[in-house]
Design a protein around this motif. Structure first.
Motif, short mmCIF file in Angstrom:
data_model
loop_
_atom_site.label_atom_id
_atom_site.label_comp_id
_atom_site.label_asym_id
_atom_site.label_seq_id
_atom_site.Cartn_x
_atom_site.Cartn_y
_atom_site.Cartn_z
N LEU A 9 0.82 -1.21 0.00
CA LEU A 9 0.00 0.00 0.00
C LEU A 9 0.86 1.26 0.00
O LEU A 9 0.51 2.25 -0.66
N LEU A 11 1.93 1.80 -3.51
CA LEU A 11 0.81 2.28 -4.32
C LEU A 11 0.52 3.75 -4.02
O LEU A 11 0.19 4.52 -4.94
N ASP A 12 0.64 4.16 -2.77
CA ASP A 12 0.43 5.56 -2.40
C ASP A 12 1.34 6.47 -3.22
O ASP A 12 0.96 7.58 -3.61
N VAL A 30 0.52 5.40 -7.74
CA VAL A 30 -0.75 5.61 -8.43
C VAL A 30 -1.00 7.07 -8.79
O VAL A 30 -1.45 7.37 -9.91
N PRO A 31 -0.70 8.04 -7.90
CA PRO A 31 -0.95 9.43 -8.28
C PRO A 31 -0.12 9.90 -9.48
O PRO A 31 -0.49 10.89 -10.13
N PRO A 76 -2.95 8.04 -12.56
CA PRO A 76 -4.11 7.33 -12.02
C PRO A 76 -4.82 6.43 -13.03
O PRO A 76 -5.51 5.48 -12.63
N GLN A 81 -7.77 -1.46 -3.32
CA GLN A 81 -8.87 -0.71 -3.94
C GLN A 81 -9.40 0.37 -3.01
O GLN A 81 -9.77 1.46 -3.46
N ARG A 103 -7.56 1.83 -0.64
CA ARG A 103 -6.48 2.79 -0.39
C ARG A 103 -6.31 3.77 -1.55
O ARG A 103 -6.06 4.97 -1.33
N VAL A 104 -6.41 3.28 -2.78
CA VAL A 104 -6.21 4.17 -3.93
C VAL A 104 -7.43 4.04 -4.86
O VAL A 104 -7.34 3.47 -5.95
N GLN A 106 -8.70 6.00 -6.78
CA GLN A 106 -8.56 6.67 -8.07
C GLN A 106 -8.02 5.75 -9.16
O GLN A 106 -8.12 6.06 -10.35
N ALA A 107 -7.44 4.61 -8.77
CA ALA A 107 -6.96 3.65 -9.77
C ALA A 107 -8.17 3.07 -10.50
O ALA A 107 -9.10 2.54 -9.88
#
Length: 308
Positions: free
Chosen positions: A157, A160-161, A164-165, A168, A194, A196-197, A199-200
């Motif tokens: 996670l 991914l933090d 992903v930004p 996205p 899903q 946690r992010v 926006q993915a």
């Protein structure tokens, strides 16, 4: 039919890369042609990597150029660094799968840098890609590492933090590199990721079948809403940088699973089985899967995969 799934065929990359005897380029292209004929639309045709590290992949630029002969094919290539990603883009690749490992040990063993350094390279690569390039982000060892063991959710996670930004709309693929994940772990990690992010937009799953749980893990990911799945015809594969990891889930097994569930795959199993049978006979390959053998003795049974 319930919502369809997309199967990404990775045999020409993941399935071939660990095979010692060089597979002639024309043989690779013949397999590609037959896979396209069976209905596969996105195929990972190779990787842009060091030819000395993975000599089987040295003809990827030539294969990429030849893919223009199949208008329905989306040729995807794997890249492990900013440099290789730029090389692939310059060669005309418009579907890139950038890979980095969650575990420090595996990433250093694979690309000689830390996951943080690979994340920095991913950011720089994104800045220079041609417009319209499709990007997938593969998180290797998202569940287990051959050197560090089971990977904690928090570690995935946190990565991914950061990643992903950066993009996205990239497709995010969680990879069970060693095949040691289990369905409970797969479901839990996808649920946590899903949440946690959010926006993915698109999630994918890359399963290996080292311990026989590949299809069970695919089903667990499907239950969490994942609709994109990697698979390798004849179950060929295994990461050269993950000792003990054997092949990916077999494409024919995944097709059989979903078609029996009433989930459309768009793949003609009767056309795929002969390709898988020939793939299993490639010198130096390590095939897997069950459906190929079951249907090879009773070709008419292919129709039984689709219940509706």
């Amino acid at each position: 039919m319930t919502e369809a799934v997309e199967i990404v065929e990775v045999g020409p990359r993941d399935g071939f890369q660990g095979i010692g005897p060089f597979i002639p380029t024309e043989t690779k292209l013949s397999f590609l042609e037959r896979l396209v004929g069976a209905g596969l639309r996105r195929i990972e045709i190779g990787s842009f990597v060091s030819a000395s590290a993975l000599p089987q992949m040295r003809d990827t630029p030539e294969i990429l150029a030849a893919c223009a002969r199949w208008p329905t094919l989306r040729p995807q290539v794997l890249v492990p660094s900013e440099r290789r990603g730029r090389e692939a883009a310059a060669a005309g690749a418009r579907d890139l799968a950038y890979v980095l490992s969650v575990s420090d040990s595996h990433n250093r063993n694979n690309v000689r840098r830390s996951p943080s350094d690979s994340a920095d390279e991913y950011a720089r690569l994104l800045d220079g890609l041609p417009p319209g390039t499709f990007v997938r982000l593969n998180l290797a060892t998202a569940f287990d590492c051959p050197f560090e063991g089971r990977i904690g959710e928090a570690q995935v996670l946190a990565l991914l933090d950061r990643l992903v930004p950066m993009k996205p709309d990239a497709e995010i693929c969680l990879c069970d590199t060693t095949g040691r994940a289990d369905p409970a772990q797969v479901g839990a990690l996808f649920a946590a990721a899903q949440a946690r992010v959010p926006q993915a937009r698109t999630w994918a799953f890359h399963a290996h079948d080292t311990y026989g749980l590949g299809l069970a893990n695919v089903h667990a990911a499907y239950a969490r809403g994942v609709r994109v799945f990697d698979a390798s015809f004849a179950g060929l594969g295994g990461c050269p940088f993950a000792p003990g990891a054997t092949g990916n889930v077999a494409t024919e097994d995944v097709v059989w699973l979903f078609e029996r569930m009433g989930v459309a795959t768009g793949i003609d199993l009767s056309a795929l089985i002969p390709v898988a049978r020939d793939g299993a006979a490639i010198p130096g390959g390590l095939p897997g899967g069950r459906v190929r053998e079951a249907l090879s003795t009773n070709p008419d049974a292919c129709a039984a995969a689709r219940l509706t």
